[in-house]
Design an enzyme around this catalytic site. Structure first.
Site, mmCIF file in Angstrom:
data_model
loop_
_atom_site.group_PDB
_atom_site.id
_atom_site.type_symbol
_atom_site.label_atom_id
_atom_site.label_comp_id
_atom_site.label_asym_id
_atom_site.label_seq_id
_atom_site.Cartn_x
_atom_site.Cartn_y
_atom_site.Cartn_z
ATOM 1 N N CYS A 346 0.781 -1.232 0.000
ATOM 2 C CA CYS A 346 0.000 0.000 0.000
ATOM 3 C C CYS A 346 0.820 1.292 0.000
ATOM 4 O O CYS A 346 0.499 2.212 -0.753
ATOM 5 C CB CYS A 346 -1.039 0.005 1.099
ATOM 6 S SG CYS A 346 -0.456 -0.561 2.687
ATOM 7 N N ARG A 375 7.154 -11.314 4.957
ATOM 8 C CA ARG A 375 6.777 -11.120 6.351
ATOM 9 C C ARG A 375 7.482 -12.164 7.178
ATOM 10 O O ARG A 375 7.513 -13.334 6.803
ATOM 11 C CB ARG A 375 5.257 -11.265 6.504
ATOM 12 C CG ARG A 375 4.544 -10.181 5.737
ATOM 13 C CD ARG A 375 3.058 -10.370 5.766
ATOM 14 N NE ARG A 375 2.438 -9.265 5.035
ATOM 15 C CZ ARG A 375 1.137 -9.067 4.964
ATOM 16 N NH1 ARG A 375 0.312 -9.888 5.581
ATOM 17 N NH2 ARG A 375 0.665 -8.051 4.287
ATOM 18 N N GLN A 393 0.530 -10.949 -3.043
ATOM 19 C CA GLN A 393 -0.848 -10.500 -2.856
ATOM 20 C C GLN A 393 -1.412 -10.018 -4.181
ATOM 21 O O GLN A 393 -0.724 -9.330 -4.928
ATOM 22 C CB GLN A 393 -0.890 -9.326 -1.876
ATOM 23 C CG GLN A 393 -0.512 -9.693 -0.465
ATOM 24 C CD GLN A 393 -0.611 -8.485 0.447
ATOM 25 O OE1 GLN A 393 -0.062 -7.422 0.144
ATOM 26 N NE2 GLN A 393 -1.298 -8.638 1.560
ATOM 27 N N ASP A 395 -3.149 -7.493 -4.958
ATOM 28 C CA ASP A 395 -3.429 -6.360 -4.101
ATOM 29 C C ASP A 395 -3.989 -5.187 -4.898
ATOM 30 O O ASP A 395 -3.473 -4.856 -5.959
ATOM 31 C CB ASP A 395 -2.108 -5.922 -3.456
ATOM 32 C CG ASP A 395 -2.308 -5.304 -2.093
ATOM 33 O OD1 ASP A 395 -3.472 -5.168 -1.670
ATOM 34 O OD2 ASP A 395 -1.299 -4.956 -1.468
ATOM 35 N N HIS A 397 -5.560 -1.104 -4.430
ATOM 36 C CA HIS A 397 -5.868 0.052 -3.586
ATOM 37 C C HIS A 397 -6.735 0.994 -4.392
ATOM 38 O O HIS A 397 -6.386 1.359 -5.509
ATOM 39 C CB HIS A 397 -4.591 0.712 -3.087
ATOM 40 C CG HIS A 397 -3.824 -0.198 -2.180
ATOM 41 N ND1 HIS A 397 -2.793 -0.981 -2.630
ATOM 42 C CD2 HIS A 397 -4.019 -0.518 -0.880
ATOM 43 C CE1 HIS A 397 -2.362 -1.738 -1.632
ATOM 44 N NE2 HIS A 397 -3.083 -1.481 -0.560
ATOM 45 N N LYS A 477 -13.108 -3.855 8.427
ATOM 46 C CA LYS A 477 -12.924 -4.651 7.212
ATOM 47 C C LYS A 477 -13.999 -5.697 7.049
ATOM 48 O O LYS A 477 -14.681 -6.064 8.010
ATOM 49 C CB LYS A 477 -11.545 -5.314 7.225
ATOM 50 C CG LYS A 477 -11.328 -6.226 8.423
ATOM 51 C CD LYS A 477 -9.958 -6.894 8.358
ATOM 52 C CE LYS A 477 -9.765 -7.823 9.550
ATOM 53 N NZ LYS A 477 -8.553 -8.620 9.491
ATOM 54 N N HIS A 523 -8.277 -0.860 0.845
ATOM 55 C CA HIS A 523 -7.312 -1.926 0.568
ATOM 56 C C HIS A 523 -8.115 -3.165 0.221
ATOM 57 O O HIS A 523 -9.134 -3.428 0.858
ATOM 58 C CB HIS A 523 -6.531 -2.350 1.815
ATOM 59 C CG HIS A 523 -5.688 -1.309 2.427
ATOM 60 N ND1 HIS A 523 -4.331 -1.368 2.381
ATOM 61 C CD2 HIS A 523 -6.003 -0.210 3.139
ATOM 62 C CE1 HIS A 523 -3.837 -0.350 3.046
ATOM 63 N NE2 HIS A 523 -4.825 0.379 3.518
#
Length: 656
Positions: A346, A375, A393, A395, A397, A477, A523
């Site tokens: 992000c 991670r 991910q 991912d 945004h 979320k 997100h």
RNA sequence: GCCCGAGUAGCUCAGUGGUAGAGCAGCUCAUUCGUAAUGAGCAGGUCAGGGGUUCGAAUCCCCUCUCGGGCUCCA
């Protein structure tokens, strides 16, 4: 005189005091399968006395409540057995859980349970069960409770903590008035709220499964106890069915399928939680990712690409170094600057947004990337592809004006569900996770974001529950869960309304009144991680993935070498129709090649011999079917597979 | 990270103090076959790694690593 209503039946009248069991017997002199009762909605023992005017409902052993009673009672029997086999053992808690139960112990002299010990415990449990020991309930004062359990530190701790842990303690049998205990035949007593079955003879369809470590009260700073897990059911048939399900789950284990089908592995030289994908596995990933990219582009997303490391400054601004430093890989020093592998995409997407002054006309601005993040997961939590240290991910945004938030979330959730459905997944549930205690931001913002998420959920039509206080520190979320082919729940997609990053990065856009405003930021990970979603697909399909994902869709097997020319012709036709096909040369007997292709779960195995060469046909073996379909005209076969060789067209599904 | 368990050929496993084994997979040769294993031969091992006990260790002991089951954690 007591008037008792039985749910679904008429009211009965009794002289004097009656128990739930008395009521039951008055309806049915020889009741079967009833193991507990609900009096005015509260689950209770059958022996419990029922007051005048109560509504009673009987609980069958096969109902969810009934199973939970059976499991909890079986846990007591297990504790009794362990205490008999290990005099001086300390026992902690033993609740019923999904499909079974557990009980935590501390054995004297630091003894440990082994697998053989589980068999001994099981044998002892069966003795207790044959003895048909009654479960009897007693209500005691705190003082008597502490006296009974004076040698049991975990029990006394539970009793003592009643004040500060009122809620938790309630579940363990401690109430404002004192404590309740259950005894079996003077041999065993446990602090317990109940209810239980009438006697141990009502149990018996159980199996102890494994021994594991568990921290006292779930706190890793407290002592580690030994936990025995077991499963228990109302009938032998149910127990066997469950054990079969466990076996089935083991067969579906993606780590096993990954090895069998040569899809991926974890080289020790690279390190735990860092998978490599082999050609067949990499092809599946490629198909997943390509399909997803195309769908995103059609749905109005723009692609982004960002690097794998960044200077510490970025994560200081984003706050990750403050909140998640422990979960990040350690820093690298270069030319006086400190770089970290990225734990999230992000902040980098925000920099793309911020690279120029944005107009309200550009919003919603949707960025999408397959971003690989690192991670630091503790070694004990790694689990195949489902929990890794390097993950990709899918991912996205989305930056939008405040007024666009609810519509954008609704549209987004629809997109998410359409994508999941296009992978053949059907059964979804969602959780709406609200503000946790440890969080940042204004109440009003949380309120607004949460209600926008709720709007999206309502519009999607999927069932959801509220997970109070389960949100991220910066955002409420929606987590989307799916149920796989054998009923297991997996968390996949997550949608978060970020209340922090836009401020931290001082993001803004020029609105139609020429004022600068703060955009909202969403997100979203759809697969979650590509690796984990890959694992879920393998387990859901038990390795027989949808055809469009596979590198090898069709194998053509010539019966003899002299059929190879025709086999190649067939492959040519298939390939020009867009399928991926290959010839399996006639170097081995046909049966052997068929077996091999079936073990590889090839969707179509085409056998071609003399008849087929003459008639331009193929012998079709479809995955999942035992009997071949011979003499199918080649044209007809090509026509029949036209749809399934290609990725599903998501746009059609989102529009419908 | 913590507790427990397990590491023998690419895979599945046998071998409990006395010369390292099988099946499958691989390679070579032969076999050309109509629906889930053709035959023969060959090759394959630092018994996870290190240290110790012993005349002798895959086997017993200690340490380390990796994997598995849990716990804790999961932006």
């Amino acid at each position: 005189m007591a008037r008792i209503s039985v749910l679904g039946e008429q009211t009965h009248e009794f002289d004097g005091v009656v128990s739930a069991l008395d009521v039951l017997r008055s309806i049915d002199p020889r009741p079967k399968g009833v193991i507990s009762a609900k009096v005015n909605g509260a689950l209770t023992d059958l022996s419990a006395l029922v007051e005048d005017g109560s509504v009673v409902e009987f609980v069958n052993g096969s109902s969810p409540d009934g199973l939970s009673v059976i499991r909890h009672s079986t846990a007591h029997v297990m504790a009794q057995a362990v205490l008999e086999l290990y005099p001086g053992a300390k026992y902690a808690i033993g609740p019923s859980i999904a499909d079974g139960f557990y009980y935590d112990f501390e054995l004297p002299d630091n003894q440990r349970f082994s697998d053989e010990d589980l068999l001994r415990v099981e044998t002892k449990m069966r003795e207790i069960i044959s003895a048909k020991q009654p479960f009897t309930r007693e209500e005691l004062s705190y003082e008597s409770g502490l006296e009974i359990f004076r040698d049991q530190p975990f029990k006394t701790e539970i009793i003592r903590q009643v004040q500060e842990l009122a809620d938790e303690a309630l579940a363990e049998g401690v109430s404002d008035d004192g404590v309740s205990v259950y005894r079996n035949a003077d041999k065993f007593v446990d602090l317990c709220k109940g209810p239980h079955v009438g006697h141990t003879g009502q149990l018996g369809h159980f199996k102890l499964l494994r021994v594991a470590g568990a921290y006292w009260r779930g706190d890793e700073n407290k002592e580690q106890l030994q936990r025995i897990y077991g499963t228990a059911w109302e009938s032998k048939a149910q127990l066997e069915e469950h054990l079969n399900r466990l076996k089935e789950a083991e067969k579906r284990d993606h780590r096993r399928i990954g090895a069998e089908q040569d899809l991926f592995h974890f080289p020790v030289e690279i390190g735990g939680g860092l998978p490599v994908f082999h050609p067949k596995g990499a092809f599946i990933r490629y198909q997943m990712e390509e399909m997803s990219r195309k769908a995103h582009i059609k749905a109005g997303y723009q692609l982004a690409w960002t690097p794998h490391i960044a200077k510490s400054t970025l994560y200081e601004i984003s706050g990750h170094l403050g909140w998640y430093k422990d979960g990040m890989y350690p820093p690298m020093e270069m030319e006086g600057a400190t770089y970290y592998p990225k734990p999230m995409n992000c902040p980098m997407h925000i920099l793309i947004y911020r690279s120029q002054l944005r107009s309200y006309r550009e919003l919603p601005l949707r960025l999408f990337e397959f971003g690989t993040v690192y991670r630091f997961e503790r070694s004990g939590v790694l689990h195949g592809l489902a929990r890794v240290r390097g993950l990709t991910q899918d991912d996205s945004h989305i930056f939008c004006a405040p007024s666009q938030l609810a519509d954008e979330l609704t549209r987004l959730l629809k997109f998410v569900l359409a994508m999941l459905r296009s992978f053949g997944l059907k059964d979804f549930e969602a959780e709406l996770a609200t503000r946790p205690d440890k969080s940042v931001g204004e109440d009003a913002e949380w309120e607004e974001a949460t209600s926008a998420l709720k709007t999206a959920l309502e519009a999607s039509g999927i069932p959801y529950v509220i997970a109070e206080g389960e949100g991220a520190f910066y955002a409420p979320k929606i987590d989307v869960h799916l149920k796989d082919a054998i009923g297991r729940r997996w968390q996949v997609s997550t949608l978060q309304v970020d209340l922090q990053m836009p401020q931290r990065f001082d993001m803004n856009f020029v609105d139609n009144d020429n004022q600068r405003r703060r955009p909202y930021m969403i997100h979203r990970a759809l697969f979650g991680s590509v690796e984990r979603f890959f694992a879920i697909l393998l387990e859901h399909y038990a390795g027989a993935l949808p055809m469009w994902l596979l590198m090898s869709q069709i194998q053509v097997l010539p019966v003899r070498k002299d059929h190879e020319t025709y086999a190649k012709e067939v492959v040519g036709r298939l390939v020009s129709a867009g399928a991926r096909a290959e010839v399996a040369d006639a170097t081995e007997p046909l049966g052997s090649r068929i077996r091999k292709a079936k073990l590889e779960k090839t969707p179509y195995i085409l056998v071609v011999g003399d008849d087929d060469v003459n008639a331009k046909t193929v012998g079709v073996n479809s995955r999942g079917s035992e009997t071949p379909n011979r003499g199918v005209p080649l044209d007809a076969f090509v026509e029949s597979i036209k749809e399934e060789i290609f990725p599903p067209d998501l746009l059609l599904e989102t529009e419908s």
